[in-house]
Every structure is written in structure tokens, then in C-alpha cells.
Design a protein around this motif. Structure first.
Motif, PDB file in Angstrom:
ATOM      1  N   THR A 174      -4.886  -1.766  -1.910  1.00 30.25           N
ATOM      2  CA  THR A 174      -5.859  -0.985  -1.799  1.00 30.25           C
ATOM      3  C   THR A 174      -7.605  -1.469  -2.301  1.00 30.25           C
ATOM      4  O   THR A 174      -7.918  -2.360  -3.411  1.00 30.25           O
ATOM      5  CB  THR A 174      -5.978   0.223  -2.171  1.00 30.25           C
ATOM      6  N   GLY A 175      -8.583  -0.983  -1.471  1.00 29.48           N
ATOM      7  CA  GLY A 175     -10.104  -2.131  -2.052  1.00 29.48           C
ATOM      8  C   GLY A 175     -10.503  -3.025  -1.327  1.00 29.48           C
ATOM      9  O   GLY A 175     -10.019  -3.402   0.140  1.00 29.48           O
ATOM     10  N   GLY A 176     -11.603  -3.894  -1.790  1.00 30.64           N
ATOM     11  CA  GLY A 176     -12.569  -5.068  -1.176  1.00 30.64           C
ATOM     12  C   GLY A 176     -13.268  -4.105  -0.766  1.00 30.64           C
ATOM     13  O   GLY A 176     -13.075  -3.201  -0.769  1.00 30.64           O
ATOM     14  N   LEU A 177     -14.221  -5.051   0.182  1.00 32.78           N
ATOM     15  CA  LEU A 177     -14.980  -4.573   1.220  1.00 32.78           C
ATOM     16  C   LEU A 177     -14.446  -3.734   1.901  1.00 32.78           C
ATOM     17  O   LEU A 177     -15.999  -2.555   2.180  1.00 32.78           O
ATOM     18  CB  LEU A 177     -15.842  -5.697   0.941  1.00 32.78           C
ATOM     19  N   ALA A 178     -14.167  -3.986   2.873  1.00 31.07           N
ATOM     20  CA  ALA A 178     -13.681  -3.549   3.733  1.00 31.07           C
ATOM     21  C   ALA A 178     -12.356  -1.558   3.466  1.00 31.07           C
ATOM     22  O   ALA A 178     -12.500  -1.473   4.609  1.00 31.07           O
ATOM     23  CB  ALA A 178     -13.398  -4.254   4.573  1.00 31.07           C
ATOM     24  N   GLY A 179     -12.420  -1.893   1.841  1.00 28.43           N
ATOM     25  CA  GLY A 179     -11.760  -1.305   1.969  1.00 28.43           C
ATOM     26  C   GLY A 179     -10.081  -0.882   2.428  1.00 28.43           C
ATOM     27  O   GLY A 179      -9.801  -0.045   2.997  1.00 28.43           O
ATOM     28  N   LEU A 180      -9.396  -1.855   2.587  1.00 25.59           N
ATOM     29  CA  LEU A 180      -8.487  -2.477   3.381  1.00 25.59           C
ATOM     30  C   LEU A 180      -7.180  -2.147   2.819  1.00 25.59           C
ATOM     31  O   LEU A 180      -6.921  -1.958   1.560  1.00 25.59           O
ATOM     32  CB  LEU A 180      -8.194  -3.799   3.783  1.00 25.59           C
ATOM     33  N   ARG A 181      -6.109  -1.616   3.322  1.00 20.18           N
ATOM     34  CA  ARG A 181      -4.660  -1.429   2.625  1.00 20.18           C
ATOM     35  C   ARG A 181      -3.817  -2.406   3.410  1.00 20.18           C
ATOM     36  O   ARG A 181      -3.655  -1.803   4.709  1.00 20.18           O
ATOM     37  CB  ARG A 181      -4.292  -0.194   2.558  1.00 20.18           C
ATOM     38  N   ARG A 182      -2.855  -2.833   2.261  1.00 20.19           N
ATOM     39  CA  ARG A 182      -1.890  -3.399   3.147  1.00 20.19           C
ATOM     40  C   ARG A 182      -0.925  -2.791   1.546  1.00 20.19           C
ATOM     41  O   ARG A 182      -1.058  -3.010   0.904  1.00 20.19           O
ATOM     42  CB  ARG A 182      -2.231  -5.014   2.849  1.00 20.19           C
ATOM     43  N   GLU A 183       0.381  -2.935   2.432  1.00 21.52           N
ATOM     44  CA  GLU A 183       1.730  -2.698   1.431  1.00 21.52           C
ATOM     45  C   GLU A 183       3.117  -3.397   2.239  1.00 21.52           C
ATOM     46  O   GLU A 183       3.177  -4.295   3.055  1.00 21.52           O
ATOM     47  CB  GLU A 183       1.654  -0.998   2.283  1.00 21.52           C
ATOM     48  N   TRP A 184       3.616  -4.057   0.743  1.00 25.67           N
ATOM     49  CA  TRP A 184       4.901  -4.780   0.853  1.00 25.67           C
ATOM     50  C   TRP A 184       6.072  -4.072   0.168  1.00 25.67           C
ATOM     51  O   TRP A 184       5.151  -3.879  -0.685  1.00 25.67           O
ATOM     52  CB  TRP A 184       4.721  -5.763   0.757  1.00 25.67           C
TER      53      TRP A 184
ATOM     54  N   ARG B 259       5.233 -10.168  -0.934  1.00 30.39           N
ATOM     55  CA  ARG B 259       5.210 -10.546  -0.558  1.00 30.39           C
ATOM     56  C   ARG B 259       5.703 -11.088   0.743  1.00 30.39           C
ATOM     57  O   ARG B 259       5.827 -11.240   1.521  1.00 30.39           O
ATOM     58  CB  ARG B 259       3.480 -10.634  -0.768  1.00 30.39           C
ATOM     59  N   ARG B 260       6.268 -11.978   0.104  1.00 31.21           N
ATOM     60  CA  ARG B 260       6.672 -13.243   0.645  1.00 31.21           C
ATOM     61  C   ARG B 260       7.776 -12.987   1.825  1.00 31.21           C
ATOM     62  O   ARG B 260       8.142 -12.711   3.063  1.00 31.21           O
ATOM     63  CB  ARG B 260       6.739 -14.511   0.140  1.00 31.21           C
ATOM     64  N   ARG B 261       8.702 -12.319   0.654  1.00 32.21           N
ATOM     65  CA  ARG B 261       9.974 -11.836   1.360  1.00 32.21           C
ATOM     66  C   ARG B 261      10.074 -10.759   2.941  1.00 32.21           C
ATOM     67  O   ARG B 261      10.729 -10.849   3.745  1.00 32.21           O
ATOM     68  CB  ARG B 261      10.829 -10.909   0.047  1.00 32.21           C
ATOM     69  N   ALA B 262       8.723  -9.631   2.156  1.00 28.91           N
ATOM     70  CA  ALA B 262       8.407  -8.716   3.271  1.00 28.91           C
ATOM     71  C   ALA B 262       7.647  -9.627   4.386  1.00 28.91           C
ATOM     72  O   ALA B 262       8.243  -8.904   5.599  1.00 28.91           O
ATOM     73  CB  ALA B 262       7.632  -7.962   2.896  1.00 28.91           C
ATOM     74  N   GLU B 263       7.049 -10.657   4.271  1.00 31.40           N
ATOM     75  CA  GLU B 263       5.868 -11.555   5.972  1.00 31.40           C
ATOM     76  C   GLU B 263       7.122 -12.218   6.660  1.00 31.40           C
ATOM     77  O   GLU B 263       7.265 -12.448   7.093  1.00 31.40           O
ATOM     78  CB  GLU B 263       5.054 -12.201   4.765  1.00 31.40           C
ATOM     79  N   ASP B 264       8.637 -12.147   5.911  1.00 32.57           N
ATOM     80  CA  ASP B 264       9.344 -13.455   6.089  1.00 32.57           C
ATOM     81  C   ASP B 264      10.601 -12.914   6.857  1.00 32.57           C
ATOM     82  O   ASP B 264      11.157 -12.407   8.626  1.00 32.57           O
ATOM     83  CB  ASP B 264      10.298 -14.218   5.011  1.00 32.57           C
ATOM     84  N   GLY B 265      10.817 -11.529   6.593  1.00 40.63           N
ATOM     85  CA  GLY B 265      10.863 -10.348   7.608  1.00 40.63           C
ATOM     86  C   GLY B 265      12.814 -10.508   6.961  1.00 40.63           C
ATOM     87  O   GLY B 265      13.885  -9.943   7.592  1.00 40.63           O
TER      88      GLY B 265
END
Length: 96
Positions: A15-25, A89-95
Motif C-alpha cells: 500500500t501507499g506511494g504517491l497515488a495510495g495504490l493497493r496491490r495484493e499477491w 508476486r511472481r507466482r501469483a502473477e504467473d497464475g
């Protein structure tokens, strides 16, 4: 892939960053894959209290592995923490 209950569930939330984005893996590890994942989890210093507050415009990582939890500022996502987060992250994005 089997339909058995996972023996390990690892979740990384950024979470966070300039735009306050949230990513989950998220990775659900079965008994067959567990020997590859447990060393990554065990290498992290879960008993260390890392202050993740008070750093504006930076990412914060919440990492959970079954009952273990840690909150890390981006600047502390290094070594075993970085390896674990990147593997999830890699495993989640690879599906896989």
C-alpha cells in the motif's frame, strides 16, 4: 494442481506511494510445493519490530504467512523479505 487444503498461505499487500495504490499477491502452497516455500518463510526475521509508519509517499508491505505477520516500510524490504515478496508476486502473477 491438487484440491487439497493448502499447508501454507502467503499474502503480500503493498500500500501507499504517491497515488495510495493497493496491490495484493497471494500464494496457497500445497504439501508438494511446501519444501520450496518454507525456507523462504523461515529465513525472514518475523520477531523483529519494523516501524512502517511516518514515511510519506513510500510503499508499506504487509506480509502474512499462516499465523505470522509483519509490516515493513519499503526501505526494509531487503534480503529474505525481498526474496519472499518477489517469489509470491511472481507466482501469483504467473497464475501457478
Amino acid at each position: 494442481m491438487t484440491t487439497a487444503e493448502p499447508v501454507l498461505v502467503v499474502v503480500v499487500v503493498r500500500t501507499g506511494g504517491l497515488a495510495g495504490l493497493r496491490r495484493e499477491w497471494r500464494v496457497e502452497v500445497d504439501e508438494q510445493d511446501a519444501p520450496a516455500w518454507w525456507p523462504l518463510v523461515e529465513a525472514c526475521p518475523w520477531d523483529v519490530d519494523l516501524d512502517a509508519d511516518g514515511v510519506p509517499d513510500r510503499f508499506v508491505y504487509d506480509v502474512r504467512a499462516n499465523e505470522r505477520e509483519a509490516r515493513l516500510p519499503e526501505s526494509r524490504l531487503e534480503g529474505p523479505w525481498s526474496e519472499l515478496a518477489e517469489a509470491v508476486r511472481r507466482r501469483a502473477e504467473d497464475g501457478a
